[in-house]
Design an enzyme around this catalytic site. Structure first.
Site, short mmCIF file in Angstrom:
data_model
loop_
_atom_site.label_atom_id
_atom_site.label_comp_id
_atom_site.label_asym_id
_atom_site.label_seq_id
_atom_site.Cartn_x
_atom_site.Cartn_y
_atom_site.Cartn_z
N SER A 127 0.31 5.06 4.41
CA SER A 127 -0.28 4.12 5.36
C SER A 127 0.69 3.76 6.49
O SER A 127 0.32 3.02 7.40
CB SER A 127 -0.70 2.83 4.64
OG SER A 127 0.43 2.15 4.13
N PRO A 142 0.83 -1.21 0.00
CA PRO A 142 0.00 0.00 0.00
C PRO A 142 0.86 1.25 0.00
O PRO A 142 2.07 1.20 0.25
CB PRO A 142 -0.80 -0.13 1.30
CG PRO A 142 0.04 -0.99 2.18
CD PRO A 142 0.74 -1.95 1.26
N CYS A 143 0.23 2.38 -0.28
CA CYS A 143 0.99 3.62 -0.41
C CYS A 143 1.71 3.96 0.89
O CYS A 143 1.30 3.55 1.98
CB CYS A 143 0.08 4.76 -0.85
SG CYS A 143 -0.87 5.52 0.47
N LEU A 144 2.77 4.72 0.77
CA LEU A 144 3.62 5.02 1.92
C LEU A 144 2.89 5.80 3.02
O LEU A 144 3.30 5.74 4.19
CB LEU A 144 4.86 5.80 1.46
CG LEU A 144 5.84 5.03 0.58
CD1 LEU A 144 6.97 5.95 0.12
CD2 LEU A 144 6.41 3.81 1.31
#
Length: 272
Positions: free
Chosen positions: A177, A173-175
């Site tokens: 998160s 998931p994107c950073l």
């Protein structure tokens, strides 16, 4: 059963006639892109959003995978980092991220004659806290995997069946998160988390997160590799490198890696 679900997705794309794929390079959207490409050929287009919350290495993976699939692939810039509703990191942060994504992709789709923007949301995602799904639905996006009930495990099974070599690729998931809700997200913070995770990847680790709270990095690894990691890693060097990245303290989560761990605070607040 899985074959029937695959046929249902193929039918969905056949009926669409053209499709624009919101393509992150993760295994879900890559499977969707593969099926779309197989059915639609050059009438399928994959678009990846580039932003500070995406590792450059993951963007390169997306390029490589799209080329292997044979689908047309483009990259666009998104600017969620300019939205204070996003950078303040509320519990529905993902809503503002996906709003930016689909507000960027939908005009492209309309301009080029694609009836739908299609994403990689699977059936398991519907049971998790995913405010971004709402943003996508509000903008008319479709989720073929979820529509036919394909779970994450089935995504991997079907990807393997279709010969995709990254069928067992860890979720990434994107950073954003990596930060607890309420902690402001900045580009320097995203960059230091990204550099830390790349460093750990180069040590041969795959399933991992570097959670960031204030000046502290908390490394999450699968519980079964923690002991070996402690015994075989030059820990003083690792701490020094993380401090060079901008962290002051470096810790190891003894519970081990669990996806979505930062969402526990939501459950705790509900219970209290």
């Amino acid at each position: 059963m899985l074959e029937q679900k695959l046929e249902q997705i193929q039918t969905i794309f056949t009926e669409m006639e053209q499709a624009l794929i919101a393509y992150s390079g993760g295994i879900d959207s890559t499977l969707v892109a593969k099926i779309a490409s197989d059915i639609l050929g050059n009438r399928a287009l994959a678009i990846t959003a580039e932003s500070p919350s995406l590792l450059p290495e993951d963007l390169e993976d997306a390029r490589i995978q799209a080329a292997a699939i044979g689908i047309s692939h483009e990259i666009v810039q998104t600017h969620e980092i300019d939205n204070p509703n996003y950078t303040s990191n509320p519990v529905n942060r993902c809503y503002f991220c996906k709003s930016e994504l689909h507000d960027t992709l939908k005009p492209i789709a309309l301009q080029r004659g694609y009836p739908y923007v299609v994403d990689g949301v699977n059936a398991d995602d519907l049971g998790d806290y995913r405010p971004g799904i709402q943003a996508a639905k509000e903008r008319g996006a479709r989720s073929p995997l979820a529509e036919v009930g394909i779970t994450k495990m089935e995504v991997r099974q079907l990807s393997k069946q279709l010969g995709l070599p990254w069928w067992d690729k860890p979720a990434q998931p994107c950073l954003s998160s990596r930060f607890p809700y309420g902690e402001e997200i900045t580009i320097p913070k995203l960059q230091r988390v990204g550099r830390a995770e790349i460093y750990l990847r180069k040590l041969g680790l795959t399933n991992l997160r570097v959670r960031s709270t204030g000046d502290t990095a908390r490394i999450e690894l699968p519980s079964e590799v923690i002991k070996e990691f402690i015994l075989t890693t030059d820990l003083p060097s690792l701490v020094s490198i993380f401090q060079d990245f901008g962290f002051v303290y470096v810790t190891l989560d003894l519970e081990g890696f669990q996806s979505g761990k930062l969402n526990r605070v939501l459950t705790a607040n509900i219970v209290s």
